[in-house]
Design an enzyme around this catalytic site. Structure first.
Site, PDB file in Angstrom:
ATOM      1  N   LYS A  14      13.052  56.401  98.008  1.00 13.06           N
ATOM      2  CA  LYS A  14      12.938  56.821  99.396  1.00 13.06           C
ATOM      3  C   LYS A  14      14.338  57.441  99.573  1.00 13.06           C
ATOM      4  O   LYS A  14      15.297  56.820  99.187  1.00 13.06           O
ATOM      5  CB  LYS A  14      12.651  55.987 100.417  1.00 13.06           C
ATOM      6  CG  LYS A  14      11.233  55.381 100.219  1.00 13.06           C
ATOM      7  CD  LYS A  14      10.969  54.265 101.273  1.00 13.06           C
ATOM      8  CE  LYS A  14       9.710  53.562 100.984  1.00 13.06           C
ATOM      9  NZ  LYS A  14       9.307  52.495 102.084  1.00 13.06           N
ATOM     10  N   THR A  18       7.451  49.841  99.084  1.00 13.56           N
ATOM     11  CA  THR A  18       8.575  49.153  99.715  1.00 13.56           C
ATOM     12  C   THR A  18       9.698  49.469  98.437  1.00 13.56           C
ATOM     13  O   THR A  18       9.648  49.796  97.399  1.00 13.56           O
ATOM     14  CB  THR A  18       8.426  47.532  99.508  1.00 13.56           C
ATOM     15  OG1 THR A  18      10.142  47.258  99.937  1.00 13.56           O
ATOM     16  CG2 THR A  18       8.093  47.035  98.377  1.00 13.56           C
ATOM     17  N   SER A  19      10.954  49.710  99.003  1.00 12.93           N
ATOM     18  CA  SER A  19      12.121  49.928  98.204  1.00 12.93           C
ATOM     19  C   SER A  19      12.463  48.619  97.557  1.00 12.93           C
ATOM     20  O   SER A  19      13.280  48.644  96.582  1.00 12.93           O
ATOM     21  CB  SER A  19      13.355  50.490  98.912  1.00 12.93           C
ATOM     22  OG  SER A  19      12.699  51.696  99.639  1.00 12.93           O
ATOM     23  N   ASP A  78       5.531  50.328 104.646  1.00 13.59           N
ATOM     24  CA  ASP A  78       7.018  49.989 104.029  1.00 13.59           C
ATOM     25  C   ASP A  78       6.862  48.519 104.601  1.00 13.59           C
ATOM     26  O   ASP A  78       6.028  47.995 105.557  1.00 13.59           O
ATOM     27  CB  ASP A  78       7.898  50.641 104.949  1.00 13.59           C
ATOM     28  CG  ASP A  78       9.310  50.076 104.864  1.00 13.59           C
ATOM     29  OD1 ASP A  78       9.866  49.930 103.398  1.00 13.59           O
ATOM     30  OD2 ASP A  78       9.825  49.765 105.669  1.00 13.59           O
ATOM     31  N   ASP A  90      10.249  45.899 104.778  1.00 12.81           N
ATOM     32  CA  ASP A  90      11.384  45.326 105.615  1.00 12.81           C
ATOM     33  C   ASP A  90      11.580  46.198 106.886  1.00 12.81           C
ATOM     34  O   ASP A  90      11.680  47.475 106.668  1.00 12.81           O
ATOM     35  CB  ASP A  90      12.723  45.285 104.832  1.00 12.81           C
ATOM     36  CG  ASP A  90      12.445  44.491 103.454  1.00 12.81           C
ATOM     37  OD1 ASP A  90      12.832  43.241 103.765  1.00 12.81           O
ATOM     38  OD2 ASP A  90      12.302  45.147 102.290  1.00 12.81           O
ATOM     39  N   ASP A 109      10.131  52.473 109.234  1.00 12.57           N
ATOM     40  CA  ASP A 109      11.115  52.195 110.322  1.00 12.57           C
ATOM     41  C   ASP A 109      12.426  52.938 110.405  1.00 12.57           C
ATOM     42  O   ASP A 109      13.203  52.933 111.432  1.00 12.57           O
ATOM     43  CB  ASP A 109      11.365  50.694 110.524  1.00 12.57           C
ATOM     44  CG  ASP A 109      12.120  50.232 109.304  1.00 12.57           C
ATOM     45  OD1 ASP A 109      13.095  49.571 109.435  1.00 12.57           O
ATOM     46  OD2 ASP A 109      11.602  50.443 108.103  1.00 12.57           O
TER      47      ASP A 109
END
Length: 225
Positions: free
Chosen positions: A144, A112-113, A19, A21, A169
């Site tokens: 996600k 990543t989103s 991931d 961020d 995270d």
């Protein structure tokens, strides 16, 4: 209670899926400035809203709110442009740059989103290497905690998710990694409160190194204290 550091470090992996961020860079201040202003404009309780938006695609976050008269796609684009314009305070998680640079280029990906343009902007601001492989918000039909992103990430690298270690995270990403069938490492560098998890945890990439075997599998080894 979280397991002690060495647990979960015995298995060699074909690939690492990161991931972005909160996992390899810290963009919390910038993201919360932009999303906080967006939430105020829409009459939301900012303090209650902000913890719920981390780890998800912007369009999914806005869609879940079901605000009358609000077009999630349009609003998500506006938020993305504001986030691209504000990368103040975006910094790498300690040790992330060196750790990523030590990995084989074809052995890791970012999942990543964030939209692609924002992901590139934040990686540049944080001084992190651009990966050869990156899955972003535009690559999936649902974000996600759905596992689609990590399944696609493993496919891009030509490996099985069961052969991958996911670095995450927040709960949405952890759930996505679990549902994909991958092992999960929880990065706690940006956590204010202790997270209860059965997964191994990492507060800084300075804590670990990678050992690469003859068959190009990667084994995480704890650095000496």
């Amino acid at each position: 209670m979280s397991p002690p550091m060495p647990r979960g470090f015995e298995k060699p992996y074909a690939a690492f899926l990161f991931d972005m961020d909160g996992t390899i860079l810290n963009s919390i201040r910038a993201a919360e400035r932009v999303w906080g202003e967006w939430a105020r404009r829409h009459g939301l309780d900012v303090a209650a809203f902000l913890p719920k938006m981390h780890g998800s695609r912007g369009i999914d976050t806005i869609t879940r709110l079901n605000l009358p008269g609000v077009d999630p796609e349009h609003e998500a684009k506006l938020v993305t442009e504001a986030e691209i314009a504000d990368v103040d305070d975006v910094v790498a998680i300690p040790g992330a740059a060196a750790f990523l640079s030590s990995l084989p280029p074809d052995g890791w990906a970012i999942v990543t989103s964030s939209p692609l343009r924002l992901a590139r902007r934040r990686l540049e601001a944080a001084g992190l290497p651009l990966p050869r492989f990156m899955l972003t918000a535009e690559d999936v039909s649902i974000g996600k905690p759905n596992p689609q992103c990590y399944i696609l990430g493993a496919e891009r690298l030509g490996v099985s998710t069961q052969d991958c270690l996911v670095f995450e995270d927040v709960a949405a990403g952890i759930t996505a990694g679990e549902a994909a069938g991958a092992d999960v490492m929880v990065v706690t560098a940006t956590h204010h409160d202790k997270m209860e998890t059965l997964h191994p945890t990492l507060s800084s990439y300075d804590e670990i190194s990678v050992r690469i075997s003859a068959d190009r599998k990667m084994l995480i080894v704890p650095n000496a204290a």
